[in-house]
Design an enzyme around this catalytic site. Structure first.
Site: not given
Length: 309
Positions: A173-175
Site C-alpha cells: 500500500l502506498d504511504a
C-alpha cells in the site's frame, strides 16, 4: 390355395394337422412346421453386425497411496490441528470429508507425515505447521510498505517488532493509503497471493472530490484506459455523498502501482482518502489503526483455498 378373404391356406386349416386334429401350439418352427431361418440378408432383414475385435485393455492407473507407515495416524494429526476430538476427526474421515495430497481418505488407519502432507477438510487446508503465521495489520497513513526504510520513515516492522518470526509483507500500500495489509512467514502463500494469475479481489473505500453519478460504475466496470493498459473494477457501489464529495466502494483484482488513484484521476474525481478494507475473504473489520491480529485457522484455510493451496 387361397381362402375367400385372400389368406393362403395350408390345406388343413389354421391350428390343425393334416388329419384335422388340433395341432400343437405355434412355436419356434413357425406355421409351416419348418425351422425358422435366422434373420439376415437372405430375408431382406438387417445384416448382422460383425463382432467387434477386442483390443488390449486400457491400463488403469492405481490410486495414489498416501499412507506413510512411519507417519502419524491421520485422525491424531487432525485432532492436534484443532479439528475436534479424535473421535470427531474419525467421523470426518469416514464421512469422506478429508483429502491428503488431493486423494480422498475414507478409511481409518492411514498414517501421514505432518511436515509434508497437504491435508484438506471440506476443501480447506488444515494448518499443521505451527511455525507458520499470517498477520493482518491496519496500516496507518504515512507508513511505507517495507520492513525497513533507509530514509527513516515509519515502516511495517514497527508494528510487529515483538514477533519472533521473520515476517514479510504481501503486496504493498502506498504511504498515503491506509488499511489492510498482510504479513506472513509463509513464502508459498505470499507468492500465490501476489501472483496476478490468482486474481485475488481487493476491496477499497474511496473518498473522492465531487459528486459522482451512478453511471460511473458502469464506465469503470467496462474499463478505463491508463498509460499502462486497460483496467476495470469488479464492482462499484456509492456509499455516501454530499454536494462536494462522494464515498464509494470498489472491488478489483489489479495490483498495479497506485492503480485506484490513477483510475479516479482519469475520470476526473481525485482521491482524497483511500482505505483497503478486504483482501480475498480477509476483512479489516473493527481492527484499529496500527494494531495487528493473527489470522484464525478457518480464515487462513479459506485464504489458502482461494489460491489453490
Amino acid at each position: 390355395m387361397s381362402t375367400p378373404d385372400g389368406r393362403r391356406s395350408d390345406g388343413g386349416g389354421r391350428g390343425r394337422d393334416s388329419g384335422g386334429r388340433p395341432g400343437a401350439s405355434r412355436g419356434a418352427s413357425g406355421r409351416s412346421g419348418q425351422p425358422r431361418p435366422a434373420r439376415g440378408a437372405a430375408q431382406g432383414g438387417r445384416p448382422a453386425r460383425p463382432a467387434r475385435a477386442k483390443g488390449p485393455a486400457r491400463p488403469v492407473e492405481p490410486p495414489r497411496d498416501v499412507h506413510d507407515p512411519d507417519g502419524v495416524r491421520l485422525q491424531k494429526v487432525l485432532a492436534s490441528a484443532g479439528l475436534g476430538s479424535r473421535r470427531a476427526c474419525e467421523d470426518l474421515i469416514t464421512a469422506g470429508r478429508v483429502t491428503v495430497d488431493g486423494v480422498p481418505v475414507v478409511e481409518l488407519g492411514v498414517r501421514v507425515d505432518p511436515a509434508k502432507a497437504a491435508i484438506h477438510v471440506d476443501g480447506m487446508r488444515v494448518q499443521l505447521d505451527t511455525s507458520m503465521v499470517t498477520i493482518a495489520l491496519n496500516k496507518p497513513l504515512g507508513v511505507v510498505s517495507t520492513m525497513h526504510d533507509p530514509d527513516g520513515r515509519p515502516s511495517l516492522a514497527e508494528f510487529v517488532k515483538n514477533r519472533e518470526e521473520r515476517l514479510f509483507h504481501v503486496g504493498r500500500l502506498d504511504a498515503e493509503t491506509e488499511g489492510l495489509i498482510l504479513l506472513t512467514n509463509d513464502g508459498e502463500l505470499a507468492n500465490r497471493l501476489s501472483h496476478p494469475s490468482h486474481e485475488v479481489p481487493k476491496t477499497y473505500m474511496v473518498e473522492v472530490e465531487g459528486r459522482v453519478h451512478p453511471s460511473l460504475g458502469k464506465q469503470l466496470q467496462q474499463g478505463i484506459e491508463l498509460e499502462d493498459g486497460l483496467v476495470s473494477v469488479d464492482s462499484f457501489r456509492i456509499v455516501d455523498q454530499t454536494p462536494q464529495a462522494s464515498l464509494v466502494e470498489i472491488v478489483l483484482h489489479e495490483g498495479r502501482n497506485r492503480v485506484v488513484r490513477r483510475i479516479f484521476d482519469e475520470v476526473g474525481f481525485p482521491v482524497t482518502r483511500l482505505v483497503r478494507t478486504q483482501i480475498g475473504p480477509i476483512k479489516l473489520g473493527d481492527l484499529r489503526q496500527g494494531r495487528t491480529r493473527v489470522l484464525g485457522k478457518v480464515e487462513l484455510g479459506t485464504l489458502m483455498a482461494l489460491v489453490g493451496m
